[in-house]
Design a protein around this motif. Structure first.
Motif, PDB file in Angstrom:
ATOM      1  N   LEU A   1       2.102  36.671  50.101  1.00 44.22           N
ATOM      2  CA  LEU A   1       2.995  35.512  50.120  1.00 44.22           C
ATOM      3  C   LEU A   1       3.914  35.499  48.899  1.00 44.22           C
ATOM      4  O   LEU A   1       5.097  35.157  49.012  1.00 44.22           O
ATOM      5  CB  LEU A   1       2.197  34.212  50.195  1.00 44.22           C
ATOM      6  CG  LEU A   1       1.404  34.000  51.479  1.00 44.22           C
ATOM      7  CD1 LEU A   1       0.649  32.682  51.430  1.00 44.22           C
ATOM      8  CD2 LEU A   1       2.304  34.047  52.690  1.00 44.22           C
ATOM      9  N   MET A   2       3.387  35.889  47.745  1.00 41.35           N
ATOM     10  CA  MET A   2       4.230  35.940  46.540  1.00 41.35           C
ATOM     11  C   MET A   2       5.354  36.954  46.723  1.00 41.35           C
ATOM     12  O   MET A   2       6.505  36.686  46.362  1.00 41.35           O
ATOM     13  CB  MET A   2       3.386  36.276  45.307  1.00 41.35           C
ATOM     14  CG  MET A   2       2.517  35.116  44.850  1.00 41.35           C
ATOM     15  SD  MET A   2       1.559  35.469  43.387  1.00 41.35           S
ATOM     16  CE  MET A   2       2.848  35.654  42.170  1.00 41.35           C
ATOM     17  N   ALA A   3       5.037  38.106  47.294  1.00 40.77           N
ATOM     18  CA  ALA A   3       6.062  39.128  47.513  1.00 40.77           C
ATOM     19  C   ALA A   3       7.123  38.642  48.497  1.00 40.77           C
ATOM     20  O   ALA A   3       8.327  38.818  48.260  1.00 40.77           O
ATOM     21  CB  ALA A   3       5.410  40.410  48.034  1.00 40.77           C
ATOM     22  N   ARG A   4       6.704  38.003  49.581  1.00 45.83           N
ATOM     23  CA  ARG A   4       7.651  37.499  50.580  1.00 45.83           C
ATOM     24  C   ARG A   4       8.556  36.406  50.004  1.00 45.83           C
ATOM     25  O   ARG A   4       9.755  36.387  50.252  1.00 45.83           O
ATOM     26  CB  ARG A   4       6.902  36.928  51.790  1.00 45.83           C
ATOM     27  CG  ARG A   4       6.247  37.950  52.643  1.00 45.83           C
ATOM     28  CD  ARG A   4       7.288  38.605  53.509  1.00 45.83           C
ATOM     29  NE  ARG A   4       6.646  39.625  54.321  1.00 45.83           N
ATOM     30  CZ  ARG A   4       7.117  40.046  55.460  1.00 45.83           C
ATOM     31  NH1 ARG A   4       8.233  39.555  55.942  1.00 45.83           N
ATOM     32  NH2 ARG A   4       6.498  40.984  56.120  1.00 45.83           N
ATOM     33  N   LEU A   5       7.959  35.480  49.258  1.00 44.68           N
ATOM     34  CA  LEU A   5       8.739  34.376  48.694  1.00 44.68           C
ATOM     35  C   LEU A   5       9.696  34.871  47.613  1.00 44.68           C
ATOM     36  O   LEU A   5      10.820  34.380  47.497  1.00 44.68           O
ATOM     37  CB  LEU A   5       7.813  33.298  48.146  1.00 44.68           C
ATOM     38  CG  LEU A   5       7.027  32.531  49.213  1.00 44.68           C
ATOM     39  CD1 LEU A   5       5.918  31.711  48.576  1.00 44.68           C
ATOM     40  CD2 LEU A   5       7.951  31.645  50.020  1.00 44.68           C
ATOM     41  N   THR A   6       9.268  35.846  46.811  1.00 47.37           N
ATOM     42  CA  THR A   6      10.159  36.415  45.794  1.00 47.37           C
ATOM     43  C   THR A   6      11.331  37.127  46.456  1.00 47.37           C
ATOM     44  O   THR A   6      12.477  37.000  46.020  1.00 47.37           O
ATOM     45  CB  THR A   6       9.378  37.392  44.887  1.00 47.37           C
ATOM     46  OG1 THR A   6       8.278  36.691  44.302  1.00 47.37           O
ATOM     47  CG2 THR A   6      10.263  37.938  43.789  1.00 47.37           C
ATOM     48  N   ALA A   7      11.049  37.857  47.536  1.00 48.58           N
ATOM     49  CA  ALA A   7      12.117  38.551  48.261  1.00 48.58           C
ATOM     50  C   ALA A   7      13.095  37.561  48.894  1.00 48.58           C
ATOM     51  O   ALA A   7      14.278  37.871  49.058  1.00 48.58           O
ATOM     52  CB  ALA A   7      11.518  39.449  49.348  1.00 48.58           C
ATOM     53  N   ALA A   8      12.613  36.371  49.225  1.00 45.18           N
ATOM     54  CA  ALA A   8      13.478  35.338  49.811  1.00 45.18           C
ATOM     55  C   ALA A   8      14.278  34.591  48.754  1.00 45.18           C
ATOM     56  O   ALA A   8      15.065  33.715  49.065  1.00 45.18           O
ATOM     57  CB  ALA A   8      12.635  34.356  50.613  1.00 45.18           C
TER      58      ALA A   8
ATOM     59  N   LYS B   1      11.605  31.366  42.968  1.00 49.93           N
ATOM     60  CA  LYS B   1      10.907  31.642  41.719  1.00 49.93           C
ATOM     61  C   LYS B   1       9.436  31.286  41.963  1.00 49.93           C
ATOM     62  O   LYS B   1       9.115  30.141  42.230  1.00 49.93           O
ATOM     63  CB  LYS B   1      11.494  30.805  40.582  1.00 49.93           C
ATOM     64  CG  LYS B   1      10.941  31.128  39.235  1.00 49.93           C
ATOM     65  CD  LYS B   1      11.665  30.364  38.143  1.00 49.93           C
ATOM     66  CE  LYS B   1      11.086  30.715  36.798  1.00 49.93           C
ATOM     67  NZ  LYS B   1      11.744  29.949  35.729  1.00 49.93           N
ATOM     68  N   VAL B   2       8.555  32.289  41.866  1.00 50.35           N
ATOM     69  CA  VAL B   2       7.171  32.125  42.304  1.00 50.35           C
ATOM     70  C   VAL B   2       6.217  32.317  41.129  1.00 50.35           C
ATOM     71  O   VAL B   2       6.411  33.217  40.293  1.00 50.35           O
ATOM     72  CB  VAL B   2       6.835  33.148  43.412  1.00 50.35           C
ATOM     73  CG1 VAL B   2       5.409  32.951  43.902  1.00 50.35           C
ATOM     74  CG2 VAL B   2       7.811  33.025  44.557  1.00 50.35           C
ATOM     75  N   LYS B   3       5.159  31.471  41.088  1.00 48.40           N
ATOM     76  CA  LYS B   3       4.094  31.602  40.101  1.00 48.40           C
ATOM     77  C   LYS B   3       2.764  31.583  40.815  1.00 48.40           C
ATOM     78  O   LYS B   3       2.575  30.842  41.770  1.00 48.40           O
ATOM     79  CB  LYS B   3       4.102  30.429  39.102  1.00 48.40           C
ATOM     80  CG  LYS B   3       5.076  30.536  37.996  1.00 48.40           C
ATOM     81  CD  LYS B   3       4.816  29.437  36.988  1.00 48.40           C
ATOM     82  CE  LYS B   3       5.771  29.542  35.834  1.00 48.40           C
ATOM     83  NZ  LYS B   3       5.549  28.478  34.839  1.00 48.40           N
ATOM     84  N   ARG B   4       1.838  32.387  40.310  1.00 53.78           N
ATOM     85  CA  ARG B   4       0.461  32.356  40.812  1.00 53.78           C
ATOM     86  C   ARG B   4      -0.294  31.304  40.010  1.00 53.78           C
ATOM     87  O   ARG B   4      -0.242  31.273  38.790  1.00 53.78           O
ATOM     88  CB  ARG B   4      -0.187  33.716  40.623  1.00 53.78           C
ATOM     89  CG  ARG B   4      -1.579  33.769  41.183  1.00 53.78           C
ATOM     90  CD  ARG B   4      -2.212  35.122  40.898  1.00 53.78           C
ATOM     91  NE  ARG B   4      -3.438  35.246  41.651  1.00 53.78           N
ATOM     92  CZ  ARG B   4      -3.687  36.210  42.512  1.00 53.78           C
ATOM     93  NH1 ARG B   4      -2.804  37.167  42.699  1.00 53.78           N
ATOM     94  NH2 ARG B   4      -4.827  36.232  43.156  1.00 53.78           N
ATOM     95  N   VAL B   5      -1.001  30.439  40.710  1.00 56.07           N
ATOM     96  CA  VAL B   5      -1.744  29.359  40.064  1.00 56.07           C
ATOM     97  C   VAL B   5      -3.220  29.568  40.325  1.00 56.07           C
ATOM     98  O   VAL B   5      -3.625  29.873  41.437  1.00 56.07           O
ATOM     99  CB  VAL B   5      -1.300  27.985  40.624  1.00 56.07           C
ATOM    100  CG1 VAL B   5      -2.070  26.868  39.968  1.00 56.07           C
ATOM    101  CG2 VAL B   5       0.188  27.797  40.407  1.00 56.07           C
TER     102      VAL B   5
END
Length: 120
Positions: free
Chosen positions: A104-111, A114-118
């Motif tokens: 999901l982080m990879a998909r959202l970053t590609a879209a 700005k993504v953070k793992r919590v």
């Protein structure tokens, strides 16, 4: 014992049923619209894994997306398909069944988010 300040009318002969929260007629009440409005995020999408309240079953949560309900549902459908999993959208949070944080982080970053793992 109920105090006078705690009591509120629930029916009016002029306008019918009244909202217990604001005291307006149900036709004029805006409480539910205000409750549905989500607070504006800080622009960071947070992805985490959680098992609490799910009998040990893990889900991946995506929070902080500043999208309307229709766009959020469409994005959730794409993310679930990418993971090959089920899931849902609840209160502006996308839940995907299973541990799919990295996907999901990879998909959202590609879209372009700005993504953070919590969490762990």
């Amino acid at each position: 014992m109920q105090h006078a300040r705690d009591s509120r009318p629930v029916y009016s002969t002029e306008s019918g049923r009244l909202c217990p929260d604001c005291g307006q007629s149900l036709a004029q009440c805006r409480c539910k619209q205000l409750a549905k409005a989500r607070p504006a995020g800080d622009g960071i999408v947070r992805v985490s894994r959680e098992t609490k309240g799910r009998k040990g079953k893990g889900v991946t949560l995506v929070r902080g997306l500043d999208l309307d309900d229709a766009a959020l549902t469409a994005l959730a459908k794409q993310l679930k398909a990418a993971c090959g999993s089920g899931g849902t959208v609840k209160d502006g949070v996308i839940e995907v069944q299973g541990d799919h944080v990295d996907t999901l982080m990879a998909r959202l970053t590609a879209a372009g988010h700005k993504v953070k793992r919590v969490g762990g």
